[in-house]
Design a protein around this motif. Structure first.
Motif, mmCIF file in Angstrom:
data_model
loop_
_atom_site.group_PDB
_atom_site.id
_atom_site.type_symbol
_atom_site.label_atom_id
_atom_site.label_comp_id
_atom_site.label_asym_id
_atom_site.label_seq_id
_atom_site.Cartn_x
_atom_site.Cartn_y
_atom_site.Cartn_z
ATOM 1 N N ASP A 91 30.590 42.652 40.800
ATOM 2 C CA ASP A 91 30.073 42.126 39.636
ATOM 3 C C ASP A 91 31.361 41.358 39.090
ATOM 4 O O ASP A 91 32.287 42.061 38.456
ATOM 5 C CB ASP A 91 29.831 43.179 38.393
ATOM 6 N N THR A 92 31.419 40.052 39.289
ATOM 7 C CA THR A 92 32.710 39.457 38.841
ATOM 8 C C THR A 92 32.807 39.213 37.493
ATOM 9 O O THR A 92 34.015 38.994 37.008
ATOM 10 C CB THR A 92 32.572 37.828 39.445
ATOM 11 N N GLU A 93 31.763 39.440 36.757
ATOM 12 C CA GLU A 93 31.854 39.254 35.331
ATOM 13 C C GLU A 93 32.732 40.410 34.856
ATOM 14 O O GLU A 93 33.512 40.468 33.757
ATOM 15 C CB GLU A 93 30.668 39.282 34.649
ATOM 16 N N ASP A 95 35.147 41.845 36.461
ATOM 17 C CA ASP A 95 36.478 41.913 37.021
ATOM 18 C C ASP A 95 37.098 40.547 36.784
ATOM 19 O O ASP A 95 36.830 39.553 37.431
ATOM 20 C CB ASP A 95 36.439 42.228 38.432
ATOM 21 N N ALA A 96 37.813 40.499 35.808
ATOM 22 C CA ALA A 96 38.446 39.318 35.219
ATOM 23 C C ALA A 96 39.334 38.572 36.331
ATOM 24 O O ALA A 96 39.446 37.545 36.553
ATOM 25 C CB ALA A 96 39.143 39.473 33.783
ATOM 26 N N ASP A 98 39.596 39.119 39.637
ATOM 27 C CA ASP A 98 38.664 38.574 40.807
ATOM 28 C C ASP A 98 38.092 37.472 40.355
ATOM 29 O O ASP A 98 38.125 36.570 41.343
ATOM 30 C CB ASP A 98 37.700 40.002 41.154
ATOM 31 N N GLN A 99 37.382 37.340 39.211
ATOM 32 C CA GLN A 99 36.839 36.064 38.916
ATOM 33 C C GLN A 99 37.687 34.937 38.922
ATOM 34 O O GLN A 99 37.622 33.773 39.166
ATOM 35 C CB GLN A 99 36.185 36.288 37.419
ATOM 36 N N GLN A 102 38.600 34.008 42.369
ATOM 37 C CA GLN A 102 37.695 33.126 42.722
ATOM 38 C C GLN A 102 37.482 31.620 42.464
ATOM 39 O O GLN A 102 37.135 30.779 43.247
ATOM 40 C CB GLN A 102 36.253 33.845 42.396
ATOM 41 N N GLN A 103 37.683 31.700 41.091
ATOM 42 C CA GLN A 103 37.696 30.192 40.469
ATOM 43 C C GLN A 103 38.609 29.216 41.000
ATOM 44 O O GLN A 103 38.541 28.134 41.000
ATOM 45 C CB GLN A 103 37.518 30.122 38.841
ATOM 46 N N TYR A 131 29.385 39.318 48.835
ATOM 47 C CA TYR A 131 29.268 40.412 47.964
ATOM 48 C C TYR A 131 28.599 41.533 49.033
ATOM 49 O O TYR A 131 27.975 41.025 49.947
ATOM 50 C CB TYR A 131 28.647 40.376 46.793
ATOM 51 N N THR A 137 29.761 34.474 47.885
ATOM 52 C CA THR A 137 30.567 34.319 46.588
ATOM 53 C C THR A 137 30.592 32.939 46.090
ATOM 54 O O THR A 137 30.414 32.211 46.815
ATOM 55 C CB THR A 137 31.923 35.000 46.870
#
Length: 402
Positions: A91-93, A95-96, A98-99, A102-103, A131, A137
């Motif tokens: 849940d990327t939301e 995990d700041a 990880d998010q 990714q971005q 995932y 992802t």
């Protein structure tokens, strides 16, 4: 000259209508191999290329990625290493960190003209880009966008294996996969499917004698076409269809018209497959298997080799380094209609299962050779292959007394 070897029926594409290209490298790519680096850079955009490097497959991703970055920079190419989490949070939301990672990677891929995957363990690539649920992802979605808009996806070793829908992962020895079957040995898992449906890719192919496991994978998966890319060699593919071989050795293509009942139950049995070997400059249509030899190659007249009577017609270990292509070349340069060899465990202490592999000429069999690179490079098409399990007694070796 265009030679229509056989017809393969392929299913609908897994990645819709990609305009992009693939550079599938068999591993151990030398950094001075211009036969591969030059077309790779040209496909990536030449002097305007911007390459995103993904090194998560490596045990030391920073070191592996920086090496590729340095090589590309010596050729005048802008390249940067992406810092990706190997196991993205489900849940990327939530995990700041990880998010954010990714971005950042997505932004760089959206500005890139190519992505380059290093070698290592291909399972690390699929874990990093999917995932646990199997959902892609944001980074994988960005790579697919790049591919669809005409960009290049290049990968060596693990970066080559993951390009098919199914890929080899921790399969054990080649002989064990042949004995147990790819399903029972759990040799296959999900890849990323950039090469499209109906294709299974293997790497380090000739030097590690992996034809047996490729055949087992085709049987178990019901896949139409197997592609084995050797080290320091690449297969360049446009639009999931038109391909050309670059580099030092060659690429093997195996197609299975019939799926044996043994494919699921275990031991490998191949009653009738077709085998083709292509080297530098050769082209192939992956849908029709129409093959065009490189322009510098000449046809080999059959049954005219001056030492035909001295050529071997039986080999002791078909899983050894480059034995299969050697068998193919010798068969096409001899008067024999077939050539055979054995695959078995010479260290077995008791009776075990081995395999007899037979290559036969067919009316479609043709061969060419070229020497423009300084070494003889062959093209062989349309050979028939039969592989049958056999019982092998334990070897007993006694020294000869003086």
């Amino acid at each position: 000259m265009l030679l229509l070897v056989c017809q393969v029926s392929l299913a609908a594409e897994s990645i819709a209508a990609p305009a992009g290209k693939l550079m599938i490298i068999g591993g151990a790519l030398r950094y001075d191999n211009l036969q591969i680096w030059q077309p790779l850079i040209a496909a990536a955009g030449g002097s305007q290329a911007r390459v995103a490097i993904i090194a998560v497959a490596s045990a030391q991703p920073q070191q592996a990625g920086q090496q590729v970055q340095q090589v590309l920079s010596t050729y005048g190419v802008s390249a940067g290493l992406l810092d990706l989490p190997r196991d993205p949070a489900p849940d990327t939301e939530a995990d700041a960190k990880d998010q954010a990672a990714q971005q950042s990677a997505v932004n760089r891929i959206d500005q890139a003209t190519a992505v380059y995957f290093t070698g290592g363990d291909q399972r690390r690539i699929t874990r990093a880009l999917r995932y646990a649920s199997g959902k892609p992802t944001p980074v994988l979605e960005a790579i697919i966008r790049l591919y669809q808009r005409g960009g290049l996806i290049a990968g060596t070793s693990a970066g080559a294996a993951m390009m098919s829908e199914r890929m080899f992962a921790n399969p054990g020895t080649v002989l064990s996969v042949m004995q147990q079957g790819a399903t029972a040995s759990q040799a296959l898992t999900s890849g990323l499917g950039f090469a499209g449906p109906g294709i299974l890719i293997d790497q380090h192919f000739l030097i590690r004698g992996r034809l047996g496991r490729l055949l087992a994978g085709l049987q178990a998966n019901g896949t139409a076409l197997g592609i084995g890319v050797d080290e320091n060699t690449a297969l360049y593919v446009e639009g999931q269809r038109y391909a050309q071989v670059y580099g030092y050795k060659g690429v093997m293509f195996a197609s299975l018209p019939v799926r044996s009942a043994d494919a699921v139950s275990g031991v490998l049995r191949i009653p009738n497959a077709q085998l083709h070997y292509l080297s530098h400059g050769d082209r192939i249509d992956l849908q029709t298997l129409a093959i065009t030899p490189a322009a510098d190659k000449q046809a080999i007249p059959q049954e005219t080799h001056p030492e035909a009577a001295q050529l071997r017609t039986r080999y002791g270990d078909v899983l050894a380094n480059t034995v299969i292509p050697e068998m193919m070349f010798q068969l096409m340069e001899s008067q024999a209609g077939q050539i055979s060899g054995l695959a078995f465990d010479a260290a077995a202490k008791e009776q075990s299962t081995g395999f007899e592999l037979v290559l036969r000429k067919s009316p479609q069999s043709r061969a060419w050779y070229g020497v423009s690179s300084g070494m003889t490079q062959y093209t062989v098409t349309g050979l028939q292959l039969e592989l049958l399990p056999v019982t092998v007694q334990a070897l007993q070796i006694q020294p000869i007394q003086p």
